[in-house]
Design a protein around this motif. Structure first.
Motif, PDB file in Angstrom:
ATOM      1  N   ARG A  93      18.771  -9.556   5.004  1.00  0.00           N
ATOM      2  CA  ARG A  93      17.911  -9.945   3.876  1.00  0.00           C
ATOM      3  C   ARG A  93      18.171  -9.046   2.662  1.00  0.00           C
ATOM      4  NH1 ARG A  93      14.102 -10.682   7.970  1.00  0.00           N
ATOM      5  NH2 ARG A  93      13.063  -8.735   7.484  1.00  0.00           N
ATOM      6  N   LEU A  94      18.317  -7.748   2.906  1.00  0.00           N
ATOM      7  CA  LEU A  94      18.624  -6.824   1.820  1.00  0.00           C
ATOM      8  C   LEU A  94      19.980  -7.161   1.205  1.00  0.00           C
ATOM      9  CD1 LEU A  94      17.819  -4.221   0.262  1.00  0.00           C
ATOM     10  CD2 LEU A  94      19.073  -2.943   2.017  1.00  0.00           C
ATOM     11  N   GLN A  95      20.957  -7.476   2.038  1.00  0.00           N
ATOM     12  CA  GLN A  95      22.286  -7.857   1.564  1.00  0.00           C
ATOM     13  C   GLN A  95      22.197  -9.087   0.659  1.00  0.00           C
ATOM     14  OE1 GLN A  95      24.943  -8.978   4.722  1.00  0.00           O
ATOM     15  NE2 GLN A  95      26.610  -9.472   3.355  1.00  0.00           N
ATOM     16  N   GLU A  96      21.422 -10.068   1.053  1.00  0.00           N
ATOM     17  CA  GLU A  96      21.280 -11.286   0.247  1.00  0.00           C
ATOM     18  C   GLU A  96      20.670 -10.978  -1.113  1.00  0.00           C
ATOM     19  OE1 GLU A  96      19.000 -13.765   2.865  1.00  0.00           O
ATOM     20  OE2 GLU A  96      20.744 -14.249   4.111  1.00  0.00           O
ATOM     21  N   ARG A  97      19.657 -10.125  -1.130  1.00  0.00           N
ATOM     22  CA  ARG A  97      19.011  -9.772  -2.398  1.00  0.00           C
ATOM     23  C   ARG A  97      19.968  -9.002  -3.303  1.00  0.00           C
ATOM     24  NH1 ARG A  97      14.315  -6.824   0.132  1.00  0.00           N
ATOM     25  NH2 ARG A  97      13.862  -6.075  -1.947  1.00  0.00           N
ATOM     26  N   ILE A  98      20.715  -8.070  -2.727  1.00  0.00           N
ATOM     27  CA  ILE A  98      21.659  -7.286  -3.522  1.00  0.00           C
ATOM     28  C   ILE A  98      22.799  -8.165  -4.016  1.00  0.00           C
ATOM     29  CG2 ILE A  98      23.393  -5.447  -3.370  1.00  0.00           C
ATOM     30  CD1 ILE A  98      21.328  -3.840  -1.756  1.00  0.00           C
ATOM     31  N   ARG A  99      23.282  -9.063  -3.186  1.00  0.00           N
ATOM     32  CA  ARG A  99      24.347  -9.978  -3.632  1.00  0.00           C
ATOM     33  C   ARG A  99      23.870 -10.813  -4.818  1.00  0.00           C
ATOM     34  NH1 ARG A  99      26.867 -13.382   0.993  1.00  0.00           N
ATOM     35  NH2 ARG A  99      28.142 -14.040  -0.749  1.00  0.00           N
ATOM     36  N   LEU A 114      26.233  -3.428  11.556  1.00  0.00           N
ATOM     37  CA  LEU A 114      25.025  -3.011  10.848  1.00  0.00           C
ATOM     38  C   LEU A 114      25.299  -1.763  10.015  1.00  0.00           C
ATOM     39  CD1 LEU A 114      21.957  -3.055  10.298  1.00  0.00           C
ATOM     40  CD2 LEU A 114      21.656  -1.847  12.479  1.00  0.00           C
ATOM     41  N   THR A 115      25.924  -0.754  10.603  1.00  0.00           N
ATOM     42  CA  THR A 115      26.178   0.474   9.846  1.00  0.00           C
ATOM     43  C   THR A 115      27.169   0.221   8.710  1.00  0.00           C
ATOM     44  OG1 THR A 115      27.820   1.176  11.488  1.00  0.00           O
ATOM     45  CG2 THR A 115      25.594   2.052  11.722  1.00  0.00           C
ATOM     46  N   THR A 116      28.159  -0.612   8.937  1.00  0.00           N
ATOM     47  CA  THR A 116      29.112  -0.947   7.873  1.00  0.00           C
ATOM     48  C   THR A 116      28.388  -1.652   6.727  1.00  0.00           C
ATOM     49  OG1 THR A 116      30.933  -1.121   9.447  1.00  0.00           O
ATOM     50  CG2 THR A 116      31.217  -2.234   7.314  1.00  0.00           C
ATOM     51  N   ARG A 117      27.559  -2.635   7.071  1.00  0.00           N
ATOM     52  CA  ARG A 117      26.802  -3.367   6.046  1.00  0.00           C
ATOM     53  C   ARG A 117      25.931  -2.402   5.246  1.00  0.00           C
ATOM     54  NH1 ARG A 117      23.956  -6.247   9.158  1.00  0.00           N
ATOM     55  NH2 ARG A 117      25.496  -7.903   9.351  1.00  0.00           N
ATOM     56  N   LEU A 118      25.220  -1.540   5.933  1.00  0.00           N
ATOM     57  CA  LEU A 118      24.307  -0.631   5.241  1.00  0.00           C
ATOM     58  C   LEU A 118      25.052   0.375   4.367  1.00  0.00           C
ATOM     59  CD1 LEU A 118      21.588  -0.039   7.961  1.00  0.00           C
ATOM     60  CD2 LEU A 118      21.369  -1.341   5.832  1.00  0.00           C
ATOM     61  N   MET A 119      26.203   0.827   4.800  1.00  0.00           N
ATOM     62  CA  MET A 119      26.980   1.761   3.968  1.00  0.00           C
ATOM     63  C   MET A 119      27.481   1.067   2.704  1.00  0.00           C
ATOM     64  SD  MET A 119      26.753   4.724   5.233  1.00  0.00           S
ATOM     65  CE  MET A 119      25.105   4.235   5.710  1.00  0.00           C
ATOM     66  N   GLN A 120      27.871  -0.175   2.806  1.00  0.00           N
ATOM     67  CA  GLN A 120      28.301  -0.931   1.630  1.00  0.00           C
ATOM     68  C   GLN A 120      27.117  -1.154   0.676  1.00  0.00           C
ATOM     69  OE1 GLN A 120      31.603  -1.912   0.901  1.00  0.00           O
ATOM     70  NE2 GLN A 120      31.947  -0.505   2.594  1.00  0.00           N
ATOM     71  N   LEU A 121      25.964  -1.515   1.230  1.00  0.00           N
ATOM     72  CA  LEU A 121      24.786  -1.741   0.400  1.00  0.00           C
ATOM     73  C   LEU A 121      24.327  -0.442  -0.257  1.00  0.00           C
ATOM     74  CD1 LEU A 121      22.788  -4.203   2.695  1.00  0.00           C
ATOM     75  CD2 LEU A 121      24.271  -4.754   0.744  1.00  0.00           C
ATOM     76  N   ALA A 122      24.362   0.648   0.492  1.00  0.00           N
ATOM     77  CA  ALA A 122      23.976   1.952  -0.067  1.00  0.00           C
ATOM     78  C   ALA A 122      24.937   2.346  -1.190  1.00  0.00           C
ATOM     79  CB  ALA A 122      23.953   3.015   1.027  1.00  0.00           C
ATOM     80  N   SER A 123      26.216   2.085  -1.016  1.00  0.00           N
ATOM     81  CA  SER A 123      27.193   2.387  -2.068  1.00  0.00           C
ATOM     82  C   SER A 123      26.870   1.614  -3.340  1.00  0.00           C
ATOM     83  CB  SER A 123      28.607   2.043  -1.600  1.00  0.00           C
ATOM     84  OG  SER A 123      28.986   2.861  -0.534  1.00  0.00           O
ATOM     85  N   TRP A 124      26.553   0.338  -3.194  1.00  0.00           N
ATOM     86  CA  TRP A 124      26.214  -0.484  -4.357  1.00  0.00           C
ATOM     87  C   TRP A 124      24.953   0.055  -5.034  1.00  0.00           C
ATOM     88  CZ3 TRP A 124      22.357  -3.234  -6.549  1.00  0.00           C
ATOM     89  CH2 TRP A 124      22.713  -4.103  -7.594  1.00  0.00           C
TER      90      TRP A 124
END
Length: 181
Positions: free
Chosen positions: A135-141, A71-81
């Motif tokens: 869900r946030l990851q899917e939207r950002i992708r 979860l933290t890895t995913r969120l850090m990647q999404l925050a970076s994007w």
């Protein structure tokens, strides 16, 4: 920031709806949602989550550790994007610079095991955070694919626009009269 620095479309007549979306209030809402989720997750994992994890049985405790790291890895990647895209929107980076930096961000391969007995033993709040981050990851992708298409995707988009005269006409109208929506 000039309009030229934002252009990603394949021809001067075309208006990229993705560019408009990325610079819109909807992007600001997505940015706030993403950063809010990062903050909420950090607060949970450092507080309530830590005490909940200590009370879990061994298999669930291992699942908790694994899923909280994912979860933290995913969120850090999404925050970076999100931060890269905001830098482009604010004129701090060009699209090309962001595209180059974006290659370091991994939006795929950030999965979670959202099933099984160990998953069912995880605290509901952690499960909720994981589902929301996915869900946030899917939207950002999806937005990323529109903003930074691969060369094959660009050719396909141009081909589809050529096959669709309505889309072509709409793009010309938006180009002539300004912002969409």
């Amino acid at each position: 920031m000039t309009d030229d620095s934002r252009k990603r479309s394949t021809s001067p007549e075309m208006v990229s709806f993705a560019d408009r979306l990325a610079a819109s209030q909807k992007f600001q809402a997505l940015f706030q949602e993403g950063m809010g989720l990062v903050e909420e997750t950090a607060t949970y994992l450092d507080g309530e989550g830590r005490s909940q994890s200590k009370r879990l049985p061994r298999p669930a405790s291992l699942a908790y550790a694994t899923e909280s790291m994912r979860l933290t890895t995913r969120l850090m990647q999404l925050a970076s994007w999100l931060l890269l895209q905001r830098a482009v929107n604010e004129g701090e980076m060009t699209v090309e610079q962001a595209g180059s930096e974006k290659n370091k961000v991994r939006l795929d391969k950030l999965s979670s095991a959202t099933g099984g007995s160990a998953w069912n033993d995880l605290p509901e709040h952690l499960q909720d955070l994981i589902h929301r981050s996915i869900r946030l990851q899917e939207r950002i992708r999806h937005l990323d694919a529109m903003l930074y298409p691969k060369p094959d995707d660009t050719a396909e988009a141009v081909e589809n626009t050529m096959e669709n005269p309505v889309a072509s006409q709409l793009n010309q109208l938006y180009a002539a009269f300004g912002r969409a929506g």
